[in-house]
Enzyme design. Sequence first.
Site, short mmCIF file in Angstrom:
data_model
loop_
_atom_site.label_atom_id
_atom_site.label_comp_id
_atom_site.label_asym_id
_atom_site.label_seq_id
_atom_site.Cartn_x
_atom_site.Cartn_y
_atom_site.Cartn_z
N ASP A 1 0.94 -1.10 -0.07
CA ASP A 1 0.06 0.10 0.11
C ASP A 1 0.66 1.28 0.03
O ASP A 1 0.76 2.31 -0.84
CB ASP A 1 -0.89 0.10 1.39
N THR A 2 1.99 1.16 1.00
CA THR A 2 2.77 2.37 0.97
C THR A 2 3.51 2.71 -0.21
O THR A 2 3.48 3.90 -0.64
CB THR A 2 3.61 2.30 2.06
#
Length: 404
Positions: A176-177
């Site tokens: 996600d990051t």
Amino acid sequence: MGKPLSGIKVIDLSTFVAAPVCSRLLADMGAQVIKVEHPRGDAWRQTGISYLPSRFSAEENPVFDIYNSGKQHIAIDLKTEEGKAVFFRLLEDADVFVTNTRVAALRRLGISYEDLKDRFPKLIYAIVLGYGENGPDSHKPAFDTTGYWSKSGFLRDMAPFSEHYAPVQAPYGVGDTITGYLLMGEVCGALYRRSQTGKGDCVRSSLYHNGIFTMGTMQIISQGPWGRKFPATRTEHGVPGGYYRCADDEWVYIAVGYAQALIPRLCEAIGRPELAEDPRYATAEARAQHREEYYEIFKNAFASQPLSYWLEKAEALDLPFMRMSHFSDVAEDPQAWANDYLEHVTFANGRDDIMPSSPIEMDSVGPLKTTPAPAVGADTEEILQSLGYTESQIAALQKSGAVK
């Protein structure tokens, strides 16, 4: 001069991690970010608490705050006509819209890119996708564990193969990051283009695409013409590099692999300089042919001395050795503190937590401080007032459930 994105307004209709990472970093660079939540709140609020329910609460929620620091928070029910009208008022002078809502849901709400591009021609529309806009998986729900880690091949293929083989467990929020990082960069590129052309843009970042690209080396060498097999055994993972257990049960990682120039120094470090000239190990091909016996030499050598011994050797010979840390070790690492990669954050309940600091490092931005996110809808009234709503109008919106 102000921060590089001072004067930029971002409307953030996002949940969980990837898209909130993007907008948090835009806020760190000076943008005004307004996070639009459903009156129930972003589900990641409760997820953050669930990681440590004996400690975390609505007042102390660092797993939520790390991705939502620096934002204003408004709560709107977009399924009401009044709420949707508020949302469109927010977009009237916005520069960027960030979302991870699935495309089908955006279309149902009338806020897909196709719905907004003509109405707001200067708007940068930034969307996180799971598996892309097309194809048989495009409609499926996606998290980084499924879209980034699992479908890219990492979880199944990067665990060393042995009789005890099991897939790797995905870390939390990493894919996600990375996806949020890319989206942030695309937004900045689109803002620059708009400054030249006056035109908005649609920018996309897909969990699956980022998984494919960041695993690019493995994706390439495992294809038919090259045929590198995964999962691989420990000795197929780049001996003499890789990980070794030391005498004190610490582990060291050696980033040498097949780097020919470093191997003589590595052989010197273990007290076996003659290995560098041994024809069984002198070339990459020879080492691959004799990998099992070669690995045993290094395995036994590293098992004979504690980690501190090997780190001293590495320092003296300028070799890329590193202790394999636990996650919990990082909070006490002097290297992290020396570079302000960590910070103390105080919460409303008076508790102090150590958190990773913002990765934005720019002279024009200066030092950054993570601030705990407020409650759901904490800034709703203030934001509505800035849009020209009167007190009676705000009260009516709240009474109807359109806002919180």
